[in-house]
Scaffold this motif. Structure first.
Motif, PDB file in Angstrom:
ATOM      1  N   VAL A 168      14.528 -11.799  -1.641  1.00 51.89           N
ATOM      2  CA  VAL A 168      14.144 -10.553  -0.974  1.00 51.89           C
ATOM      3  C   VAL A 168      12.681 -10.228  -1.243  1.00 51.89           C
ATOM      4  O   VAL A 168      12.094 -10.689  -2.232  1.00 51.89           O
ATOM      5  CB  VAL A 168      15.018  -9.362  -1.454  1.00 51.89           C
ATOM      6  N   LEU A 169      12.119  -9.439  -0.331  1.00 50.81           N
ATOM      7  CA  LEU A 169      10.864  -8.745  -0.591  1.00 50.81           C
ATOM      8  C   LEU A 169      11.255  -7.366  -1.102  1.00 50.81           C
ATOM      9  O   LEU A 169      11.893  -6.594  -0.382  1.00 50.81           O
ATOM     10  CB  LEU A 169      10.025  -8.636   0.677  1.00 50.81           C
ATOM     11  N   LYS A 170      10.895  -7.045  -2.325  1.00 52.38           N
ATOM     12  CA  LYS A 170      11.390  -5.827  -2.975  1.00 52.38           C
ATOM     13  C   LYS A 170      10.239  -4.895  -3.311  1.00 52.38           C
ATOM     14  O   LYS A 170       9.212  -5.317  -3.856  1.00 52.38           O
ATOM     15  CB  LYS A 170      12.140  -6.200  -4.260  1.00 52.38           C
ATOM     16  N   VAL A 171      10.405  -3.619  -2.951  1.00 51.86           N
ATOM     17  CA  VAL A 171       9.432  -2.588  -3.291  1.00 51.86           C
ATOM     18  C   VAL A 171      10.000  -1.725  -4.414  1.00 51.86           C
ATOM     19  O   VAL A 171      11.118  -1.195  -4.306  1.00 51.86           O
ATOM     20  CB  VAL A 171       9.098  -1.712  -2.070  1.00 51.86           C
ATOM     21  N   TYR A 172       9.239  -1.603  -5.498  1.00 52.40           N
ATOM     22  CA  TYR A 172       9.597  -0.693  -6.584  1.00 52.40           C
ATOM     23  C   TYR A 172       8.770   0.573  -6.411  1.00 52.40           C
ATOM     24  O   TYR A 172       7.540   0.515  -6.304  1.00 52.40           O
ATOM     25  CB  TYR A 172       9.303  -1.320  -7.947  1.00 52.40           C
ATOM     26  N   ASP A 173       9.450   1.707  -6.393  1.00 55.07           N
ATOM     27  CA  ASP A 173       8.772   2.993  -6.234  1.00 55.07           C
ATOM     28  C   ASP A 173       9.370   3.956  -7.253  1.00 55.07           C
ATOM     29  O   ASP A 173      10.493   4.455  -7.083  1.00 55.07           O
ATOM     30  CB  ASP A 173       8.962   3.530  -4.811  1.00 55.07           C
ATOM     31  N   ASN A 174       8.624   4.190  -8.329  1.00 55.09           N
ATOM     32  CA  ASN A 174       9.126   5.004  -9.443  1.00 55.09           C
ATOM     33  C   ASN A 174       9.550   6.394  -8.999  1.00 55.09           C
ATOM     34  O   ASN A 174      10.438   7.008  -9.591  1.00 55.09           O
ATOM     35  CB  ASN A 174       8.052   5.094 -10.538  1.00 55.09           C
ATOM     36  N   LEU A 175       8.946   6.906  -7.934  1.00 52.83           N
ATOM     37  CA  LEU A 175       9.300   8.237  -7.452  1.00 52.83           C
ATOM     38  C   LEU A 175      10.759   8.320  -7.052  1.00 52.83           C
ATOM     39  O   LEU A 175      11.390   9.373  -7.159  1.00 52.83           O
ATOM     40  CB  LEU A 175       8.398   8.603  -6.265  1.00 52.83           C
ATOM     41  N   TYR A 176      11.324   7.172  -6.582  1.00 52.88           N
ATOM     42  CA  TYR A 176      12.703   7.188  -6.097  1.00 52.88           C
ATOM     43  C   TYR A 176      13.673   6.381  -6.961  1.00 52.88           C
ATOM     44  O   TYR A 176      14.872   6.688  -6.987  1.00 52.88           O
ATOM     45  CB  TYR A 176      12.764   6.628  -4.667  1.00 52.88           C
ATOM     46  N   ASP A 177      13.168   5.338  -7.674  1.00 56.29           N
ATOM     47  CA  ASP A 177      14.115   4.497  -8.413  1.00 56.29           C
ATOM     48  C   ASP A 177      14.008   4.641  -9.929  1.00 56.29           C
ATOM     49  O   ASP A 177      14.809   4.057 -10.667  1.00 56.29           O
ATOM     50  CB  ASP A 177      13.968   3.024  -8.017  1.00 56.29           C
ATOM     51  N   SER A 218       0.855  -1.196   0.000  1.00 51.67           N
ATOM     52  CA  SER A 218       0.000   0.000   0.000  1.00 51.67           C
ATOM     53  C   SER A 218       0.882   1.233   0.000  1.00 51.67           C
ATOM     54  O   SER A 218       2.040   1.200   0.421  1.00 51.67           O
ATOM     55  CB  SER A 218      -0.927  -0.004   1.220  1.00 51.67           C
ATOM     56  N   TRP A 219       0.319   2.346  -0.495  1.00 53.78           N
ATOM     57  CA  TRP A 219       0.994   3.621  -0.582  1.00 53.78           C
ATOM     58  C   TRP A 219       2.220   3.568  -1.491  1.00 53.78           C
ATOM     59  O   TRP A 219       3.172   4.288  -1.311  1.00 53.78           O
ATOM     60  CB  TRP A 219       1.399   4.130   0.816  1.00 53.78           C
ATOM     61  N   VAL A 220       2.150   2.694  -2.520  1.00 51.80           N
ATOM     62  CA  VAL A 220       3.198   2.654  -3.548  1.00 51.80           C
ATOM     63  C   VAL A 220       2.606   3.015  -4.904  1.00 51.80           C
ATOM     64  O   VAL A 220       3.105   3.893  -5.602  1.00 51.80           O
ATOM     65  CB  VAL A 220       3.865   1.252  -3.604  1.00 51.80           C
ATOM     66  N   ALA A 221       1.530   2.339  -5.274  1.00 50.51           N
ATOM     67  CA  ALA A 221       0.931   2.582  -6.593  1.00 50.51           C
ATOM     68  C   ALA A 221       0.351   3.998  -6.678  1.00 50.51           C
ATOM     69  O   ALA A 221      -0.282   4.485  -5.746  1.00 50.51           O
ATOM     70  CB  ALA A 221      -0.170   1.563  -6.862  1.00 50.51           C
ATOM     71  N   GLU A 222       0.614   4.662  -7.815  1.00 52.57           N
ATOM     72  CA  GLU A 222       0.071   6.016  -8.013  1.00 52.57           C
ATOM     73  C   GLU A 222      -1.448   5.969  -8.133  1.00 52.57           C
ATOM     74  O   GLU A 222      -2.153   6.871  -7.684  1.00 52.57           O
ATOM     75  CB  GLU A 222       0.674   6.632  -9.274  1.00 52.57           C
ATOM     76  N   THR A 223      -1.942   4.916  -8.731  1.00 51.66           N
ATOM     77  CA  THR A 223      -3.403   4.709  -8.833  1.00 51.66           C
ATOM     78  C   THR A 223      -3.666   3.225  -8.648  1.00 51.66           C
ATOM     79  O   THR A 223      -2.778   2.387  -8.825  1.00 51.66           O
ATOM     80  CB  THR A 223      -3.943   5.149 -10.212  1.00 51.66           C
ATOM     81  N   GLY A 224      -4.871   2.900  -8.289  1.00 48.54           N
ATOM     82  CA  GLY A 224      -5.267   1.501  -8.255  1.00 48.54           C
ATOM     83  C   GLY A 224      -5.153   0.816  -6.918  1.00 48.54           C
ATOM     84  O   GLY A 224      -5.426  -0.383  -6.824  1.00 48.54           O
ATOM     85  N   GLN A 225      -4.709   1.542  -5.868  1.00 52.82           N
ATOM     86  CA  GLN A 225      -4.671   0.883  -4.562  1.00 52.82           C
ATOM     87  C   GLN A 225      -6.096   0.585  -4.124  1.00 52.82           C
ATOM     88  O   GLN A 225      -6.936   1.474  -4.059  1.00 52.82           O
ATOM     89  CB  GLN A 225      -3.970   1.757  -3.529  1.00 52.82           C
ATOM     90  N   SER A 260      12.031   3.344 -11.951  1.00 57.78           N
ATOM     91  CA  SER A 260      11.821   2.035 -12.580  1.00 57.78           C
ATOM     92  C   SER A 260      10.565   1.981 -13.434  1.00 57.78           C
ATOM     93  O   SER A 260      10.338   0.979 -14.122  1.00 57.78           O
ATOM     94  CB  SER A 260      11.723   0.957 -11.503  1.00 57.78           C
ATOM     95  N   THR A 261       9.752   3.036 -13.363  1.00 59.25           N
ATOM     96  CA  THR A 261       8.415   3.079 -13.983  1.00 59.25           C
ATOM     97  C   THR A 261       7.509   2.001 -13.409  1.00 59.25           C
ATOM     98  O   THR A 261       6.500   1.622 -14.026  1.00 59.25           O
ATOM     99  CB  THR A 261       8.483   2.928 -15.523  1.00 59.25           C
ATOM    100  N   ARG A 262       7.864   1.492 -12.237  1.00 63.85           N
ATOM    101  CA  ARG A 262       7.055   0.466 -11.565  1.00 63.85           C
ATOM    102  C   ARG A 262       6.697   0.964 -10.176  1.00 63.85           C
ATOM    103  O   ARG A 262       7.504   1.626  -9.507  1.00 63.85           O
ATOM    104  CB  ARG A 262       7.822  -0.857 -11.464  1.00 63.85           C
TER     105      ARG A 262
END
Length: 396
Positions: A106-115, A6-13, A117-119
């Motif tokens: 690992v449990l990996k979080v992709y956050d486009n705002l910081y990485d 939660s609080w990662v996706a820009e839309t769709g949570q 990754s566009t994910r």
């Protein structure tokens, strides 16, 4: 992929995403960051940590069980809650033809705002290691929580037996709890974040962070610490514990020491004789050295000494056995006839006596040494001694 965040996706949570990830787990490491880790608990209540447990599914595939966790980002990024509501399978690449390698799960979080990754999502991923003669696990990427290292042997594949799961897994999971909660320790013991924080160790000992170290917390003031926690530091001067050898010990503020030291004992098992008319600590015709006992003076300043031997001498001559007391290089008391064991017989006779020594300095180490002599009024006079002994019992 079942891993939800939660609080990662820009839309769709979804509302379901939000509900699943309301974990409230914030074991602090500083004023603004928390420890990354897994929420504790198991279905039957028997285990501290069962979330994200991993085991064999097939030769090269493992199953990661359900669980919830938090993953701390950089100091300005906040903490990411994640959850796996249903188990997930992951497949490892075949082994290198020549060398083994170590993969990191690992449990990996992709956050486009910081990485960039566009994910914007959370994944369970395998970070593949580099094969080598002495392989090392890869470094965990940012915004990830390592849960296992997996050793992949050279040549491992689905067709030749795959990964030896019983020996290949190294569990890296660590738990986290809500702020103020008592942390169940699994894996490495990490420093506390503030004085007054508590943790429950793997050997069931409650500990408190005092600002610099974890200190064992007594189950009750005056309670005796069980032997299962005997490796832990004492909580206060005067605390008692059951030592691993069954000895009752007392914490003196710096170390655990025997609560009631003694008795101290030394004996002579090889007979010898003397022709000396003055006291001597050595005997002839024996390889044994002086009979000595070192003891620590108790708080009462007094000990009871029991000493004696089987003795015989030349006919009608007196044989003496006495003690010399020293403290370091200082002679406290020389051997004297007034406190000697005396035998006047050419037949072996066993004699002993008790004596109380007082006025000792508590905590200092003293030495008692047996001394021997004969009243020599004839040529070739001898005194023989066998089974000579000293026993020291501190008074409490």
């Amino acid at each position: 992929m079942n891993l939800r965040s939660s609080w990662v996706a820009e839309t769709g949570q979804t509302r379901e995403d939000t509900r699943l990830n309301q974990v409230g787990a914030t074991t602090m490491i500083n004023p603004v960051q928390v420890r990354s880790g897994i929420l504790p608990g198991s279905y039957d209540g028997k285990w501290r940590l069962s979330g994200f447990w991993m085991d064999k599914a097939s030769a090269m595939t493992a199953t990661v069980s359900e669980g919830r966790a938090v993953i701390q980002g950089d100091i300005s990024q906040g903490v990411y809650p994640v959850s796996l509501p249903a188990s997930e399978q992951i497949t490892f690449a075949a082994g290198d033809a020549q060398y083994g390698r170590i993969d990191l799960v690992v449990l990996k979080v992709y956050d486009n705002l910081y990485d960039g990754s566009t994910r914007n999502e959370a994944k369970i991923e395998i970070i593949q290691g580099v094969p080598g003669q002495a392989p090392k696990a890869p470094v965990a990427p940012p915004r990830s929580l390592p849960i296992y290292e997996v050793t992949v042997p050279a040549g491992a594949s689905a067709g030749n037996g795959g990964i030896p799961w019983n020996t290949a897994l190294k569990d890296l999971r660590t738990p986290v709890v809500a702020l103020g909660g008592i942390l169940p320790v699994e894996g490495p013991v990490l420093p506390g974040a503030h004085p007054g924080q508590y943790q429950d160790t793997a050997n069931n000992q409650l500990q408190r962070w005092d600002g610099g170290k974890w200190v064992a917390y007594p189950e009750a003031v005056g309670g005796i610490v069980p032997s299962s926690a005997s490796t832990l530091q004492g909580s206060y001067t005067g605390q008692y514990r059951d030592g691993t050898n069954g000895e009752l010990q007392r914490y003196d503020g710096a170390a655990w020491r025997a609560a009631f030291p003694g008795p101290y004992y030394k004996d002579l098992t090889d007979a010898g004789y003397t022709t000396s008319s003055t006291y001597t600590s050595t005997l002839l015709d024996t390889l044994a050295g002086p009979v000595q006992v070192n003891f620590v003076a108790p708080s009462s300043k007094a000990v009871i000494v029991h000493y004696g031997a089987r003795m015989r001498g030349s006919k009608d001559l007196y044989s003496y056995l006495a003690l010399r007391l020293t403290q370091g290089t200082t002679v406290v008391q020389e051997p004297v006839d007034d406190y000697a064991v005396i035998v006047a017989s050419d037949t072996s006779t066993t004699q002993s006596m008790n004596r109380r020594l007082s006025g000792l300095t508590p905590g200092l180490t003293y030495t008692l040494t047996l001394h021997y002599r004969i009243v020599a009024n004839a040529v070739n006079a001898q005194s023989w001694y066998d089974n000579a002994f000293i026993r020291v019992d501190p008074q409490y």
